[in-house]
Design an enzyme around this catalytic site. Structure first.
Site, PDB file in Angstrom:
ATOM      1  CE1 TYR A  26      15.777 -26.119 -19.212  1.00  0.00           C
ATOM      2  CE2 TYR A  26      16.175 -28.426 -19.745  1.00  0.00           C
ATOM      3  CZ  TYR A  26      16.214 -27.380 -18.847  1.00  0.00           C
ATOM      4  OH  TYR A  26      16.687 -27.590 -17.580  1.00  0.00           O
ATOM      5  CG  ASN A  77      20.618 -20.365 -18.898  1.00  0.00           C
ATOM      6  OD1 ASN A  77      20.778 -20.836 -17.764  1.00  0.00           O
ATOM      7  ND2 ASN A  77      19.693 -20.816 -19.731  1.00  0.00           N
ATOM      8  CG  HIS A  83      20.432 -24.754  -9.384  1.00  0.00           C
ATOM      9  ND1 HIS A  83      19.577 -23.689  -9.250  1.00  0.00           N
ATOM     10  CD2 HIS A  83      20.205 -25.282 -10.625  1.00  0.00           C
ATOM     11  CE1 HIS A  83      18.840 -23.592 -10.364  1.00  0.00           C
ATOM     12  NE2 HIS A  83      19.214 -24.537 -11.209  1.00  0.00           N
ATOM     13  CG  ASP A  90      33.530 -16.477  -4.797  1.00  0.00           C
ATOM     14  OD1 ASP A  90      32.633 -15.819  -4.231  1.00  0.00           O
ATOM     15  OD2 ASP A  90      34.115 -17.435  -4.249  1.00  0.00           O
ATOM     16  CG  HIS A 103      17.363 -19.733 -15.023  1.00  0.00           C
ATOM     17  ND1 HIS A 103      18.447 -20.584 -15.003  1.00  0.00           N
ATOM     18  CD2 HIS A 103      17.573 -18.829 -14.038  1.00  0.00           C
ATOM     19  CE1 HIS A 103      19.264 -20.217 -14.024  1.00  0.00           C
ATOM     20  NE2 HIS A 103      18.762 -19.152 -13.428  1.00  0.00           N
ATOM     21  CG  LEU A 104      16.122 -21.500 -22.030  1.00  0.00           C
ATOM     22  CD1 LEU A 104      17.000 -22.717 -22.294  1.00  0.00           C
ATOM     23  CD2 LEU A 104      15.587 -20.954 -23.328  1.00  0.00           C
ATOM     24  CB  SER A 105      12.687 -24.126 -17.293  1.00  0.00           C
ATOM     25  OG  SER A 105      13.791 -24.159 -16.400  1.00  0.00           O
ATOM     26  NE  ARG A 114      15.825 -28.571 -12.279  1.00  0.00           N
ATOM     27  CZ  ARG A 114      16.882 -29.084 -12.902  1.00  0.00           C
ATOM     28  NH1 ARG A 114      17.899 -28.319 -13.239  1.00  0.00           N
ATOM     29  NH2 ARG A 114      16.935 -30.366 -13.207  1.00  0.00           N
TER      30      ARG A 114
HETATM   31  C1  DQA Z   1      18.210 -23.736 -16.779  1.00  0.00           C
HETATM   32  C2  DQA Z   1      17.608 -24.235 -15.459  1.00  0.00           C
HETATM   33  C3  DQA Z   1      18.638 -25.011 -14.659  1.00  0.00           C
HETATM   34  O1  DQA Z   1      18.063 -25.480 -13.442  1.00  0.00           O
HETATM   35  C4  DQA Z   1      19.136 -26.210 -15.452  1.00  0.00           C
HETATM   36  O2  DQA Z   1      20.169 -26.869 -14.732  1.00  0.00           O
HETATM   37  C5  DQA Z   1      19.589 -25.855 -16.823  1.00  0.00           C
HETATM   38  C6  DQA Z   1      18.826 -24.863 -17.587  1.00  0.00           C
HETATM   39  C7  DQA Z   1      17.151 -23.033 -17.663  1.00  0.00           C
HETATM   40  O3  DQA Z   1      17.551 -22.321 -18.580  1.00  0.00           O
HETATM   41  O4  DQA Z   1      15.952 -23.207 -17.449  1.00  0.00           O
HETATM   42  O5  DQA Z   1      20.535 -26.424 -17.354  1.00  0.00           O
HETATM   43  O6  DQA Z   1      19.214 -22.776 -16.485  1.00  0.00           O
END
Ligand code: DQA
Length: 149
Positions: A26, A77, A83, A90, A103-105, A114
Site C-alpha cells: 500500500y 474504497n 470481497h 445493497d 483500490h490502492l493496490s 480479491r
Molecule cells: C484494498 C484492497 C482490498 O483487497 C484490501 O482488503 C484492502 C485495501 C486496496 O485499496 O487496495 O483493505 O481495498
C-alpha cells in the site's frame, strides 16, 4: 452558477493504518495525506467533500443510508468489504447515489479472493493499482460523471 457537487468519501476497514500497514503493498502514504489531497482536488474541481473511515460495516451502512439527500456522489474504497459484503452493495443500491470504487493496490494481481467485487458492476467505474492516485483519478471520474467538468 456552477453547481457544487457534494461527495462522500468512504474508507473501509483497516485503511486508518495506511502508512504502516503492509507498505510493500500500500506504500507509505497515510490516510490523512490522501484526504488532504482529495480535499485540494475537490476544491479545484468545485466539489465539496466529506471524508469518513470506519472499521465497522454497520457504521458504513448507516452513513450511506443517512446520506442520500445531502450528497451527489460517493467515492469508496471498501477495502476488505469489497470481497465479502452483499449488505454494502445493497446499501449503495438503496441509496441510489452514483459511486466510484477505488483500490490502492491492483487487486487483480493479488490473491484470487480479491478478484471479485460485490460492488463493481453497480459502480460508475473502478480505479485500481495506482496507490493514492486511484483516489484522485476516481474523484475526477466521479465529478465528470456528475456533470461538473
Ligand atoms: C484494498 C484492497 C482490498 O483487497 C484490501 O482488503 C484492502 C485495501 C486496496 O485499496 O487496495 O483493505 O481495498
Amino acid at each position: 452558477m456552477k453547481k457544487v457537487f457534494r461527495v462522500l468519501v468512504i474508507h473501509g476497514p483497516n485503511l486508518h493504518l495506511l502508512g504502516t500497514r503492509e507498505p510493500e503493498v500500500y506504500g507509505r502514504v497515510t490516510l490523512a495525506e490522501i484526504n488532504q489531497e482529495l480535499q485540494a482536488l475537490g476544491k479545484k474541481l468545485g466539489a465539496q467533500l466529506e471524508t469518513f473511515q470506519s472499521n465497522h460495516e454497520g457504521e458504513i451502512l448507516d452513513k450511506i443510508s443517512h446520506s442520500p439527500d445531502s450528497i451527489d456522489g460517493i467515492l469508496i474504497n471498501p477495502a476488505g468489504l469489497t470481497h465479502t459484503s452483499v449488505a454494502l452493495r445493497d446499501a449503495l443500491l438503496a441509496s441510489g447515489v452514483a459511486f466510484v470504487e477505488v483500490h490502492l493496490s491492483n487487486v487483480y494481481k493479488r490473491e484470487e479472493f480479491r478478484h471479485h467485487s460485490y460492488l463493481s458492476d453497480a459502480a460508475v467505474g473502478q480505479v485500481v493499482g495506482f496507490g493514492k492516485q486511484s483516489y484522485l483519478l476516481g474523484l475526477q471520474g466521479l465529478i465528470q460523471h456528475l456533470g461538473a467538468l
